[in-house]
Scaffold this active site. Structure first.
Site, short mmCIF file in Angstrom:
data_model
loop_
_atom_site.label_atom_id
_atom_site.label_comp_id
_atom_site.label_asym_id
_atom_site.label_seq_id
_atom_site.Cartn_x
_atom_site.Cartn_y
_atom_site.Cartn_z
N SER A 1 0.81 -1.22 0.00
CA SER A 1 0.00 0.00 0.00
C SER A 1 0.84 1.27 0.00
CB SER A 1 -0.99 -0.02 1.17
OG SER A 1 -1.93 -1.05 1.01
N ASP B 1 10.02 6.00 -10.14
CA ASP B 1 9.60 6.70 -11.35
C ASP B 1 10.36 8.01 -11.56
OD1 ASP B 1 7.84 4.69 -11.94
OD2 ASP B 1 6.08 5.71 -11.14
N LYS C 1 -0.75 -4.54 -3.29
CA LYS C 1 -2.07 -4.12 -2.80
C LYS C 1 -2.28 -2.67 -3.24
CE LYS C 1 -5.53 -3.24 0.22
NZ LYS C 1 -6.18 -1.97 0.52
#
Length: 692
Positions: free
Chosen positions: A473, A484, A498
């Site tokens: 999460s 990224d 998740k």
């Protein structure tokens, strides 16, 4: 900013799956009886409402049709008799008439299938209970050379009473042998087994219509995705009272899993967390107070288990544990924990400085360990100075580490199951300039990009993020953003995957019933990385993958049949930092792979994992004592080799357990993963200083 529920929240669901200790008997279908459980009118109303809510507002737009009905049917049978030991094949054939009409029953508020099937199960249980009592007149003969397959998932339901009796004989013999190999005498084994099934019988006698309804509705809800659940009024009350408070003695969340009590989560900062002796998914089979008698709790309900496990601060509790990753035939291990009150401070991030020697140079690295993403929302609302938050603590640590002139920083997110989304975003902001951090797609299709608005960067030096299969999460959102932006290197194993958002729905706000009718936890949105890729199902793939004992097929979101799939949306607009380009990552990976070929500890760890995988695939165990003891000893040797190599303390060397001779304390075990992460970061630092 909208608040999202993104942690791996354990829902306290009642399941009757019997584990490797169950079965049943009798060929003709048992006739209806006066004590059969029956649905209430209120349950019929709730069934219709839940069906309407989940097919209208759940993220996964599904239609109630024969295809979904078949899935719910199979789910329900698995919940009741997952080891195919209670029902007979003839029972399953008689139930087939319900396979394709459960969808119609859900729409119409009809519960015939739910209660007809359960009432047969109940009678089969009673027949099996009598068989158990008849078989514990004398001890088993453990000199006979025979085997038992512990994996019943692909087995068929018994076709006759004789076949079922033989299955049960081996089930009981297998359990008895497990007890005998712990050192129990034959008479003690018999008494323990009688006690175990007496507990199970007591548990079964407490099952009410409310519990059956919850099992059935979850067979439907979990066909949509693993995080959507129906909670009966009793379970909802438990959930809302937070099990962590009632279990503050050891700091673990428990749930019933068949006739076992399973650890569904571990509270950061508690005795269980600090000891590293327990893992989510472990099963507790026995509890003892101090040096007292070990009570077998197989068949206990959660409430009864809690009464034994919790206790006054400073007292000791001993637990017998079946490890989540134990191979077939492995014995339960015994641990001891000292109960204590769990303080917020214990759950907060921590900092340390380590030294790594690499390429004849020493590197000073700061390590910030974050067990959970925490935020005092009330303190933040009141604008209290210094309110508890992950970002606030890490900000302070980074300033201290800069003063200490560290060469690089590791953010350790291993086993971090999530927490505050706000903190995941603001923490990312300490390492990047302003920009998007995560995208949230609602069930309506609307997409919200959540950003870090602060243009300042607190730390711009070499950064590594250490993750594992149980980083989930909020942890995945932070790690994905760092990856990224190419701001730091992600090291470890593929994360949990998740990437969904849940909301709680109080059904009493929809139904004007006179009594409580429970709650639904429903998936309403998905998380996406700023590059457009979902964190759901796949998680975050590290730049440098370390060996792991936990595979995606066995653990994590992708191991769940109903998990929402991975997909992709449009990328958000963002500028990478250029700190870490693909060419540099390739160089770091090459260095790591070269080291892997020569590093004796890492090679041994990989060999142990491979052997463990082979052992776990072997589900057939011997029921002959001498052979089984050999299998057990080999399994224990493998387990100890792996836990020692991975730096995870065992009961024999954990710092929370006093050594027999206090003058000779045990040295802390080496954390092989953190050590390797440090070496990769050291290579990164060296490449930055001397580009090649």
């Amino acid at each position: 900013m909208r608040k999202y529920l993104i942690t791996l929240v354990p829902v306290l669901m009642l399941s009757l799956q019997p584990g490797p200790h169950a079965g049943m008997s009798a060929v003709p279908m048992p006739p209806p009886s006066a004590d059969d459980l029956k649905p209430s009118v209120s349950q019929e109303h709730v069934e219709q409402l839940v069906a309407r809510l989940l097919t209208t507002h759940h993220y996964r737009k599904v239609k109630l049709n024969d295809s979904l009905s078949s899935v719910v049917f199979d789910n329900y049978l698995k919940e009741l008799d997952g080891n195919k030991a209670y029902f007979l094949a003839s029972d399953i054939s008689s139930f087939e008439k319900y396979r394709n009409n459960i969808d119609d029953q859900l729409i119409n508020g009809e519960l015939t299938a739910a209660y007809d099937i359960y009432n047969v199960f109940r009678k089969r249980y009673q027949e099996r209970n009598k068989f158990v009592q008849d078989n514990f007149v004398k001890p088993f003969d453990f000199t006979v050379d025979e085997t038992f397959n512990t994996d019943r998932e692909k087995a068929s339901w018994p076709k006759s009473i004789e076949e079922q009796n033989d299955l049960w004989r081996k089930l009981l013999k297998n359990q008895s042998l497990e007890l005998k190999l712990t050192g129990k005498a034959d008479t003690s084994v018999v008494n323990s087994m009688k006690s175990r099934y007496k507990n199970l019988d007591r548990y079964m006698s407490r099952i009410k219509a409310e519990d059956v309804f919850q099992i059935y509705m979850n067979s439907f809800a979990e066909s949509l995705d693993p995080h959507t659940n129906y909670m009966s009024p009793r379970s909802a009350d438990r959930f809302n009272q937070e099990m962590s408070a009632s279990l503050e003695g050891i700091g673990a969340l428990l749930q019933e899993d068949g006739d076992y009590i399973k650890i569904s989560d571990i509270v950061p900062g508690g005795p269980a967390f600090k000891s590293k002796l327990l893992t989510k998914g472990d099963k507790i089979v026995g509890v003892a107070q101090g040096e007292g008698h070990m009570v077998n709790i197989v068949g206990y309900q959660v409430d009864d288990a809690v009464k034994l496990i919790k206790g006054p601060k400073g007292t000791t509790v001993r637990l017998q544990i079946k490890s989540m990753d134990a191979v077939a035939g492995a014995p339960p291990k015994e641990i001891r924990l000292v109960r204590e009150k769990i303080k917020l401070e214990e759950q907060r991030a921590k900092k340390e400085v380590i030294e790594i020697s690499q390429n004849n140079k020493k590197y000073k690295l700061g390590v910030i360990t974050i067990p959970v993403f925490y935020r005092d929302f009330e303190g933040a609302r009141k604008r209290e100075e210094g309110f508890a938050s992950t970002t606030g603590d890490v900000q302070r640590f980074l300033n201290e580490l800069k003063t200490e002139k560290v060469d690089g920083v590791v953010v350790d997110l291993r086993d971090n199951g999530g927490g505050s989304l706000t903190e995941a975003i603001t923490l990312t902001g300490l390492f990047i300039s302003r920009g998007p951090v995560v995208q949230v797609k609602e069930a309506t299709g609307d997409i919200e990009v959540q950003t870090d608005p602060d243009p300042s960067v607190l730390y711009d030096g070499p950064l590594a993020v250490l993750v594992n299969r149980f980083s989930a999460s909020a942890s995945e959102i932070f790690a994905a953003a760092i990856q990224d932006y190419k701001r730091g290197i992600i090291i470890g194993s593929q994360t949990y995957g998740k990437g969904t958002v849940q909301t709680m729905v109080d059904l009493n706000t929809w139904l004007k019933e006179s009594e409580k009718v429970g709650q639904v936890k429903m998936t309403i949105a998905k998380f996406y990385r700023i590059n457009g890729s979902s964190t759901q199902h796949k998680g975050v793939t590290p730049d440098i993958e370390l060996p792991s004992a936990f595979t995606a097929e066995e653990y994590g979101e992708s191991s769940q049949p109903s998990a929402l799939p991975w997909d992709q949306i449009s990328s958000a607009r963002y500028d990478v930092t250029r700190n870490l380009d693909d060419k540099l990552i390739t160089k770091l990976r090459d260095r790591y792979e070269q080291r892997l070929k020569s590093d004796a500890e890492m090679k041994q760890l990989m060999a142990d994992f491979a052997e463990l995988k082979r052992a776990k695939e072997k589900t057939v165990v011997s029921l002959q004592e001498a052979k089984r003891k050999k299998e057990r000893d080999e399994a224990e040797k493998r387990r100890k080799s792996i836990t020692d190599a991975a730096g995870e303390p065992t009961a024999a060397n954990d710092s929370s357990i006093p050594a027999k001779d206090p003058k000779e304390p045990k040295a802390p075990k080496k954390d092989l993963y953190l050590d390797e992460c440090g070496k990769v970061l050291a290579d990164y630092i060296a490449f930055i200083k001397n580009p090649q």
